[in-house]
Write a protein that holds these residues in place. Sequence first.
Motif, mmCIF file in Angstrom:
data_model
loop_
_atom_site.group_PDB
_atom_site.id
_atom_site.type_symbol
_atom_site.label_atom_id
_atom_site.label_comp_id
_atom_site.label_asym_id
_atom_site.label_seq_id
_atom_site.Cartn_x
_atom_site.Cartn_y
_atom_site.Cartn_z
ATOM 1 N N HIS A 71 6.825 -1.968 1.946
ATOM 2 C CA HIS A 71 5.738 -1.628 1.015
ATOM 3 C C HIS A 71 6.312 -0.952 -0.226
ATOM 4 N N GLU A 72 7.198 -0.007 -0.012
ATOM 5 C CA GLU A 72 7.778 0.732 -1.134
ATOM 6 C C GLU A 72 8.569 -0.190 -2.053
ATOM 7 N N ASP A 85 -7.794 -0.864 8.731
ATOM 8 C CA ASP A 85 -8.553 0.363 8.955
ATOM 9 C C ASP A 85 -10.031 0.194 8.647
ATOM 10 N N TYR A 140 -5.022 -2.800 4.009
ATOM 11 C CA TYR A 140 -5.820 -1.617 4.280
ATOM 12 C C TYR A 140 -7.075 -1.682 3.409
ATOM 13 N N ASN A 157 0.853 -1.180 0.000
ATOM 14 C CA ASN A 157 0.000 0.000 0.000
ATOM 15 C C ASN A 157 0.893 1.236 0.000
ATOM 16 N N THR A 158 0.420 2.303 -0.610
ATOM 17 C CA THR A 158 1.222 3.522 -0.699
ATOM 18 C C THR A 158 1.155 4.370 0.565
ATOM 19 N N ASN A 159 0.207 4.050 1.463
ATOM 20 C CA ASN A 159 0.069 4.843 2.687
ATOM 21 C C ASN A 159 -0.209 3.928 3.872
ATOM 22 N N PRO A 160 0.776 3.132 4.277
ATOM 23 C CA PRO A 160 0.563 2.152 5.345
ATOM 24 C C PRO A 160 0.666 2.782 6.734
ATOM 25 N N VAL A 161 -0.384 3.443 7.161
ATOM 26 C CA VAL A 161 -0.325 4.296 8.345
ATOM 27 C C VAL A 161 -0.107 3.516 9.650
ATOM 28 N N ASN A 206 -8.380 0.310 1.185
ATOM 29 C CA ASN A 206 -8.406 0.824 -0.179
ATOM 30 C C ASN A 206 -8.352 -0.256 -1.260
ATOM 31 N N SER A 260 7.096 -0.030 6.342
ATOM 32 C CA SER A 260 6.715 0.967 5.333
ATOM 33 C C SER A 260 7.666 0.929 4.141
ATOM 34 N N ARG A 261 8.958 0.778 4.424
ATOM 35 C CA ARG A 261 9.922 0.687 3.312
ATOM 36 C C ARG A 261 9.741 -0.626 2.542
#
Length: 267
Positions: free
Chosen positions: A65-66, A126, A98, A51-55, A100, A62-63
Motif C-alpha cells: 500500500h505504501e 470493513d 476499505y 489505503n493509508t490504514n489497511p488494518v 473510506n 501494508s508495505r
Amino acid sequence: MTRIKEVFREKSSPLLIACTVAGDPTPDASLQVIRSMIESGADMIELIVPNTNPVADGPVISRAHERAIRGGIGISGVFSLISAIRRESQIPICLMTYANPLIVRGVSAFIANAASAGADGILVVDMPPEEGELLLSQQMIDPIFIIATTTPPDRREMIGKIGRGFLYIVSAPGVTGKREHLPDDLKQRVIEVKKSTTLPVAVGFGIGSAQTAFEAAAAGADAVIAGSVISGAIERHPDNPDPYVREAIRSIRSGIDRHRFSRSAGR
C-alpha cells in the motif's frame, strides 16, 4: 452471464485468484505485474485499492500500500489501470477496498466508475452487509462478502444468500500473510459455508506456497486467493518484479494442480 460466474462455470476448480495492490510499485509497473499474473496462470485478478490504514493486511501487503501511494496512484488511477487491463483481457477483475475511498467518492459514483472501467466485483473489507445497501441494490458489479472464522451460522447463512460472485472465506484469524500450514478445521468450515450458499467459495489469508495452496484446494475451496506472496516478490525485486511474480504464481498454481491430480487419481 457475468465474467465471474462464467469463469467458475468454464474452468476446472479450484481457480487461482491472484491479488496485488493496484499501483505497486508504480502504475506502469503494476500493469506489467498484472499481465505477468495473467500469463502465468491466474484465473481472476483481485486489485487492492491503496489505503493509508489497511488494518486487515499484514506487514507485506501494508508495505505494498505504501509503495503504491508513493508511486502516485489514486482512485482514478486504479480505474485507469482496470481499463488498461480490460483492453487486453476479459479476465474477471475484483476490487478489494476499505470503505473510506467509497465514502470519499460516494458509493454510487465509485461503483459506476468501477463498472465503467471494467471491474466485475467489489469486496469492502470493513463494510458489513448491514451497511452495504447501495452495494447490494446495484446490479453493475457483484458485491462480495467475507466469512470470518468467527462468523456465526445464522449470519453465515444471511451472507450466503445476499452475496454475489463468490464468498471469501478467511482461512485463519488475523491479518493477511504467509503461513506454514492452514488450520485443521478449514475443511469443515468450507463444508459448513457451502451448506449456506449456492455461490462458489474462495479461501484466502495465509496462502503463500504450493503447500498451503494444496491445503486450501484439498479443503474444498472453489478458488484459492494469493496476495502476500506476490507483494513480497515485488518488494524484493521492485526494479524487475515480473519474473519473480511469475515464479510465485506458478508455485501457487502447482499446489492447486497437485490437488487436481491427486483427486483425479483417486477416482
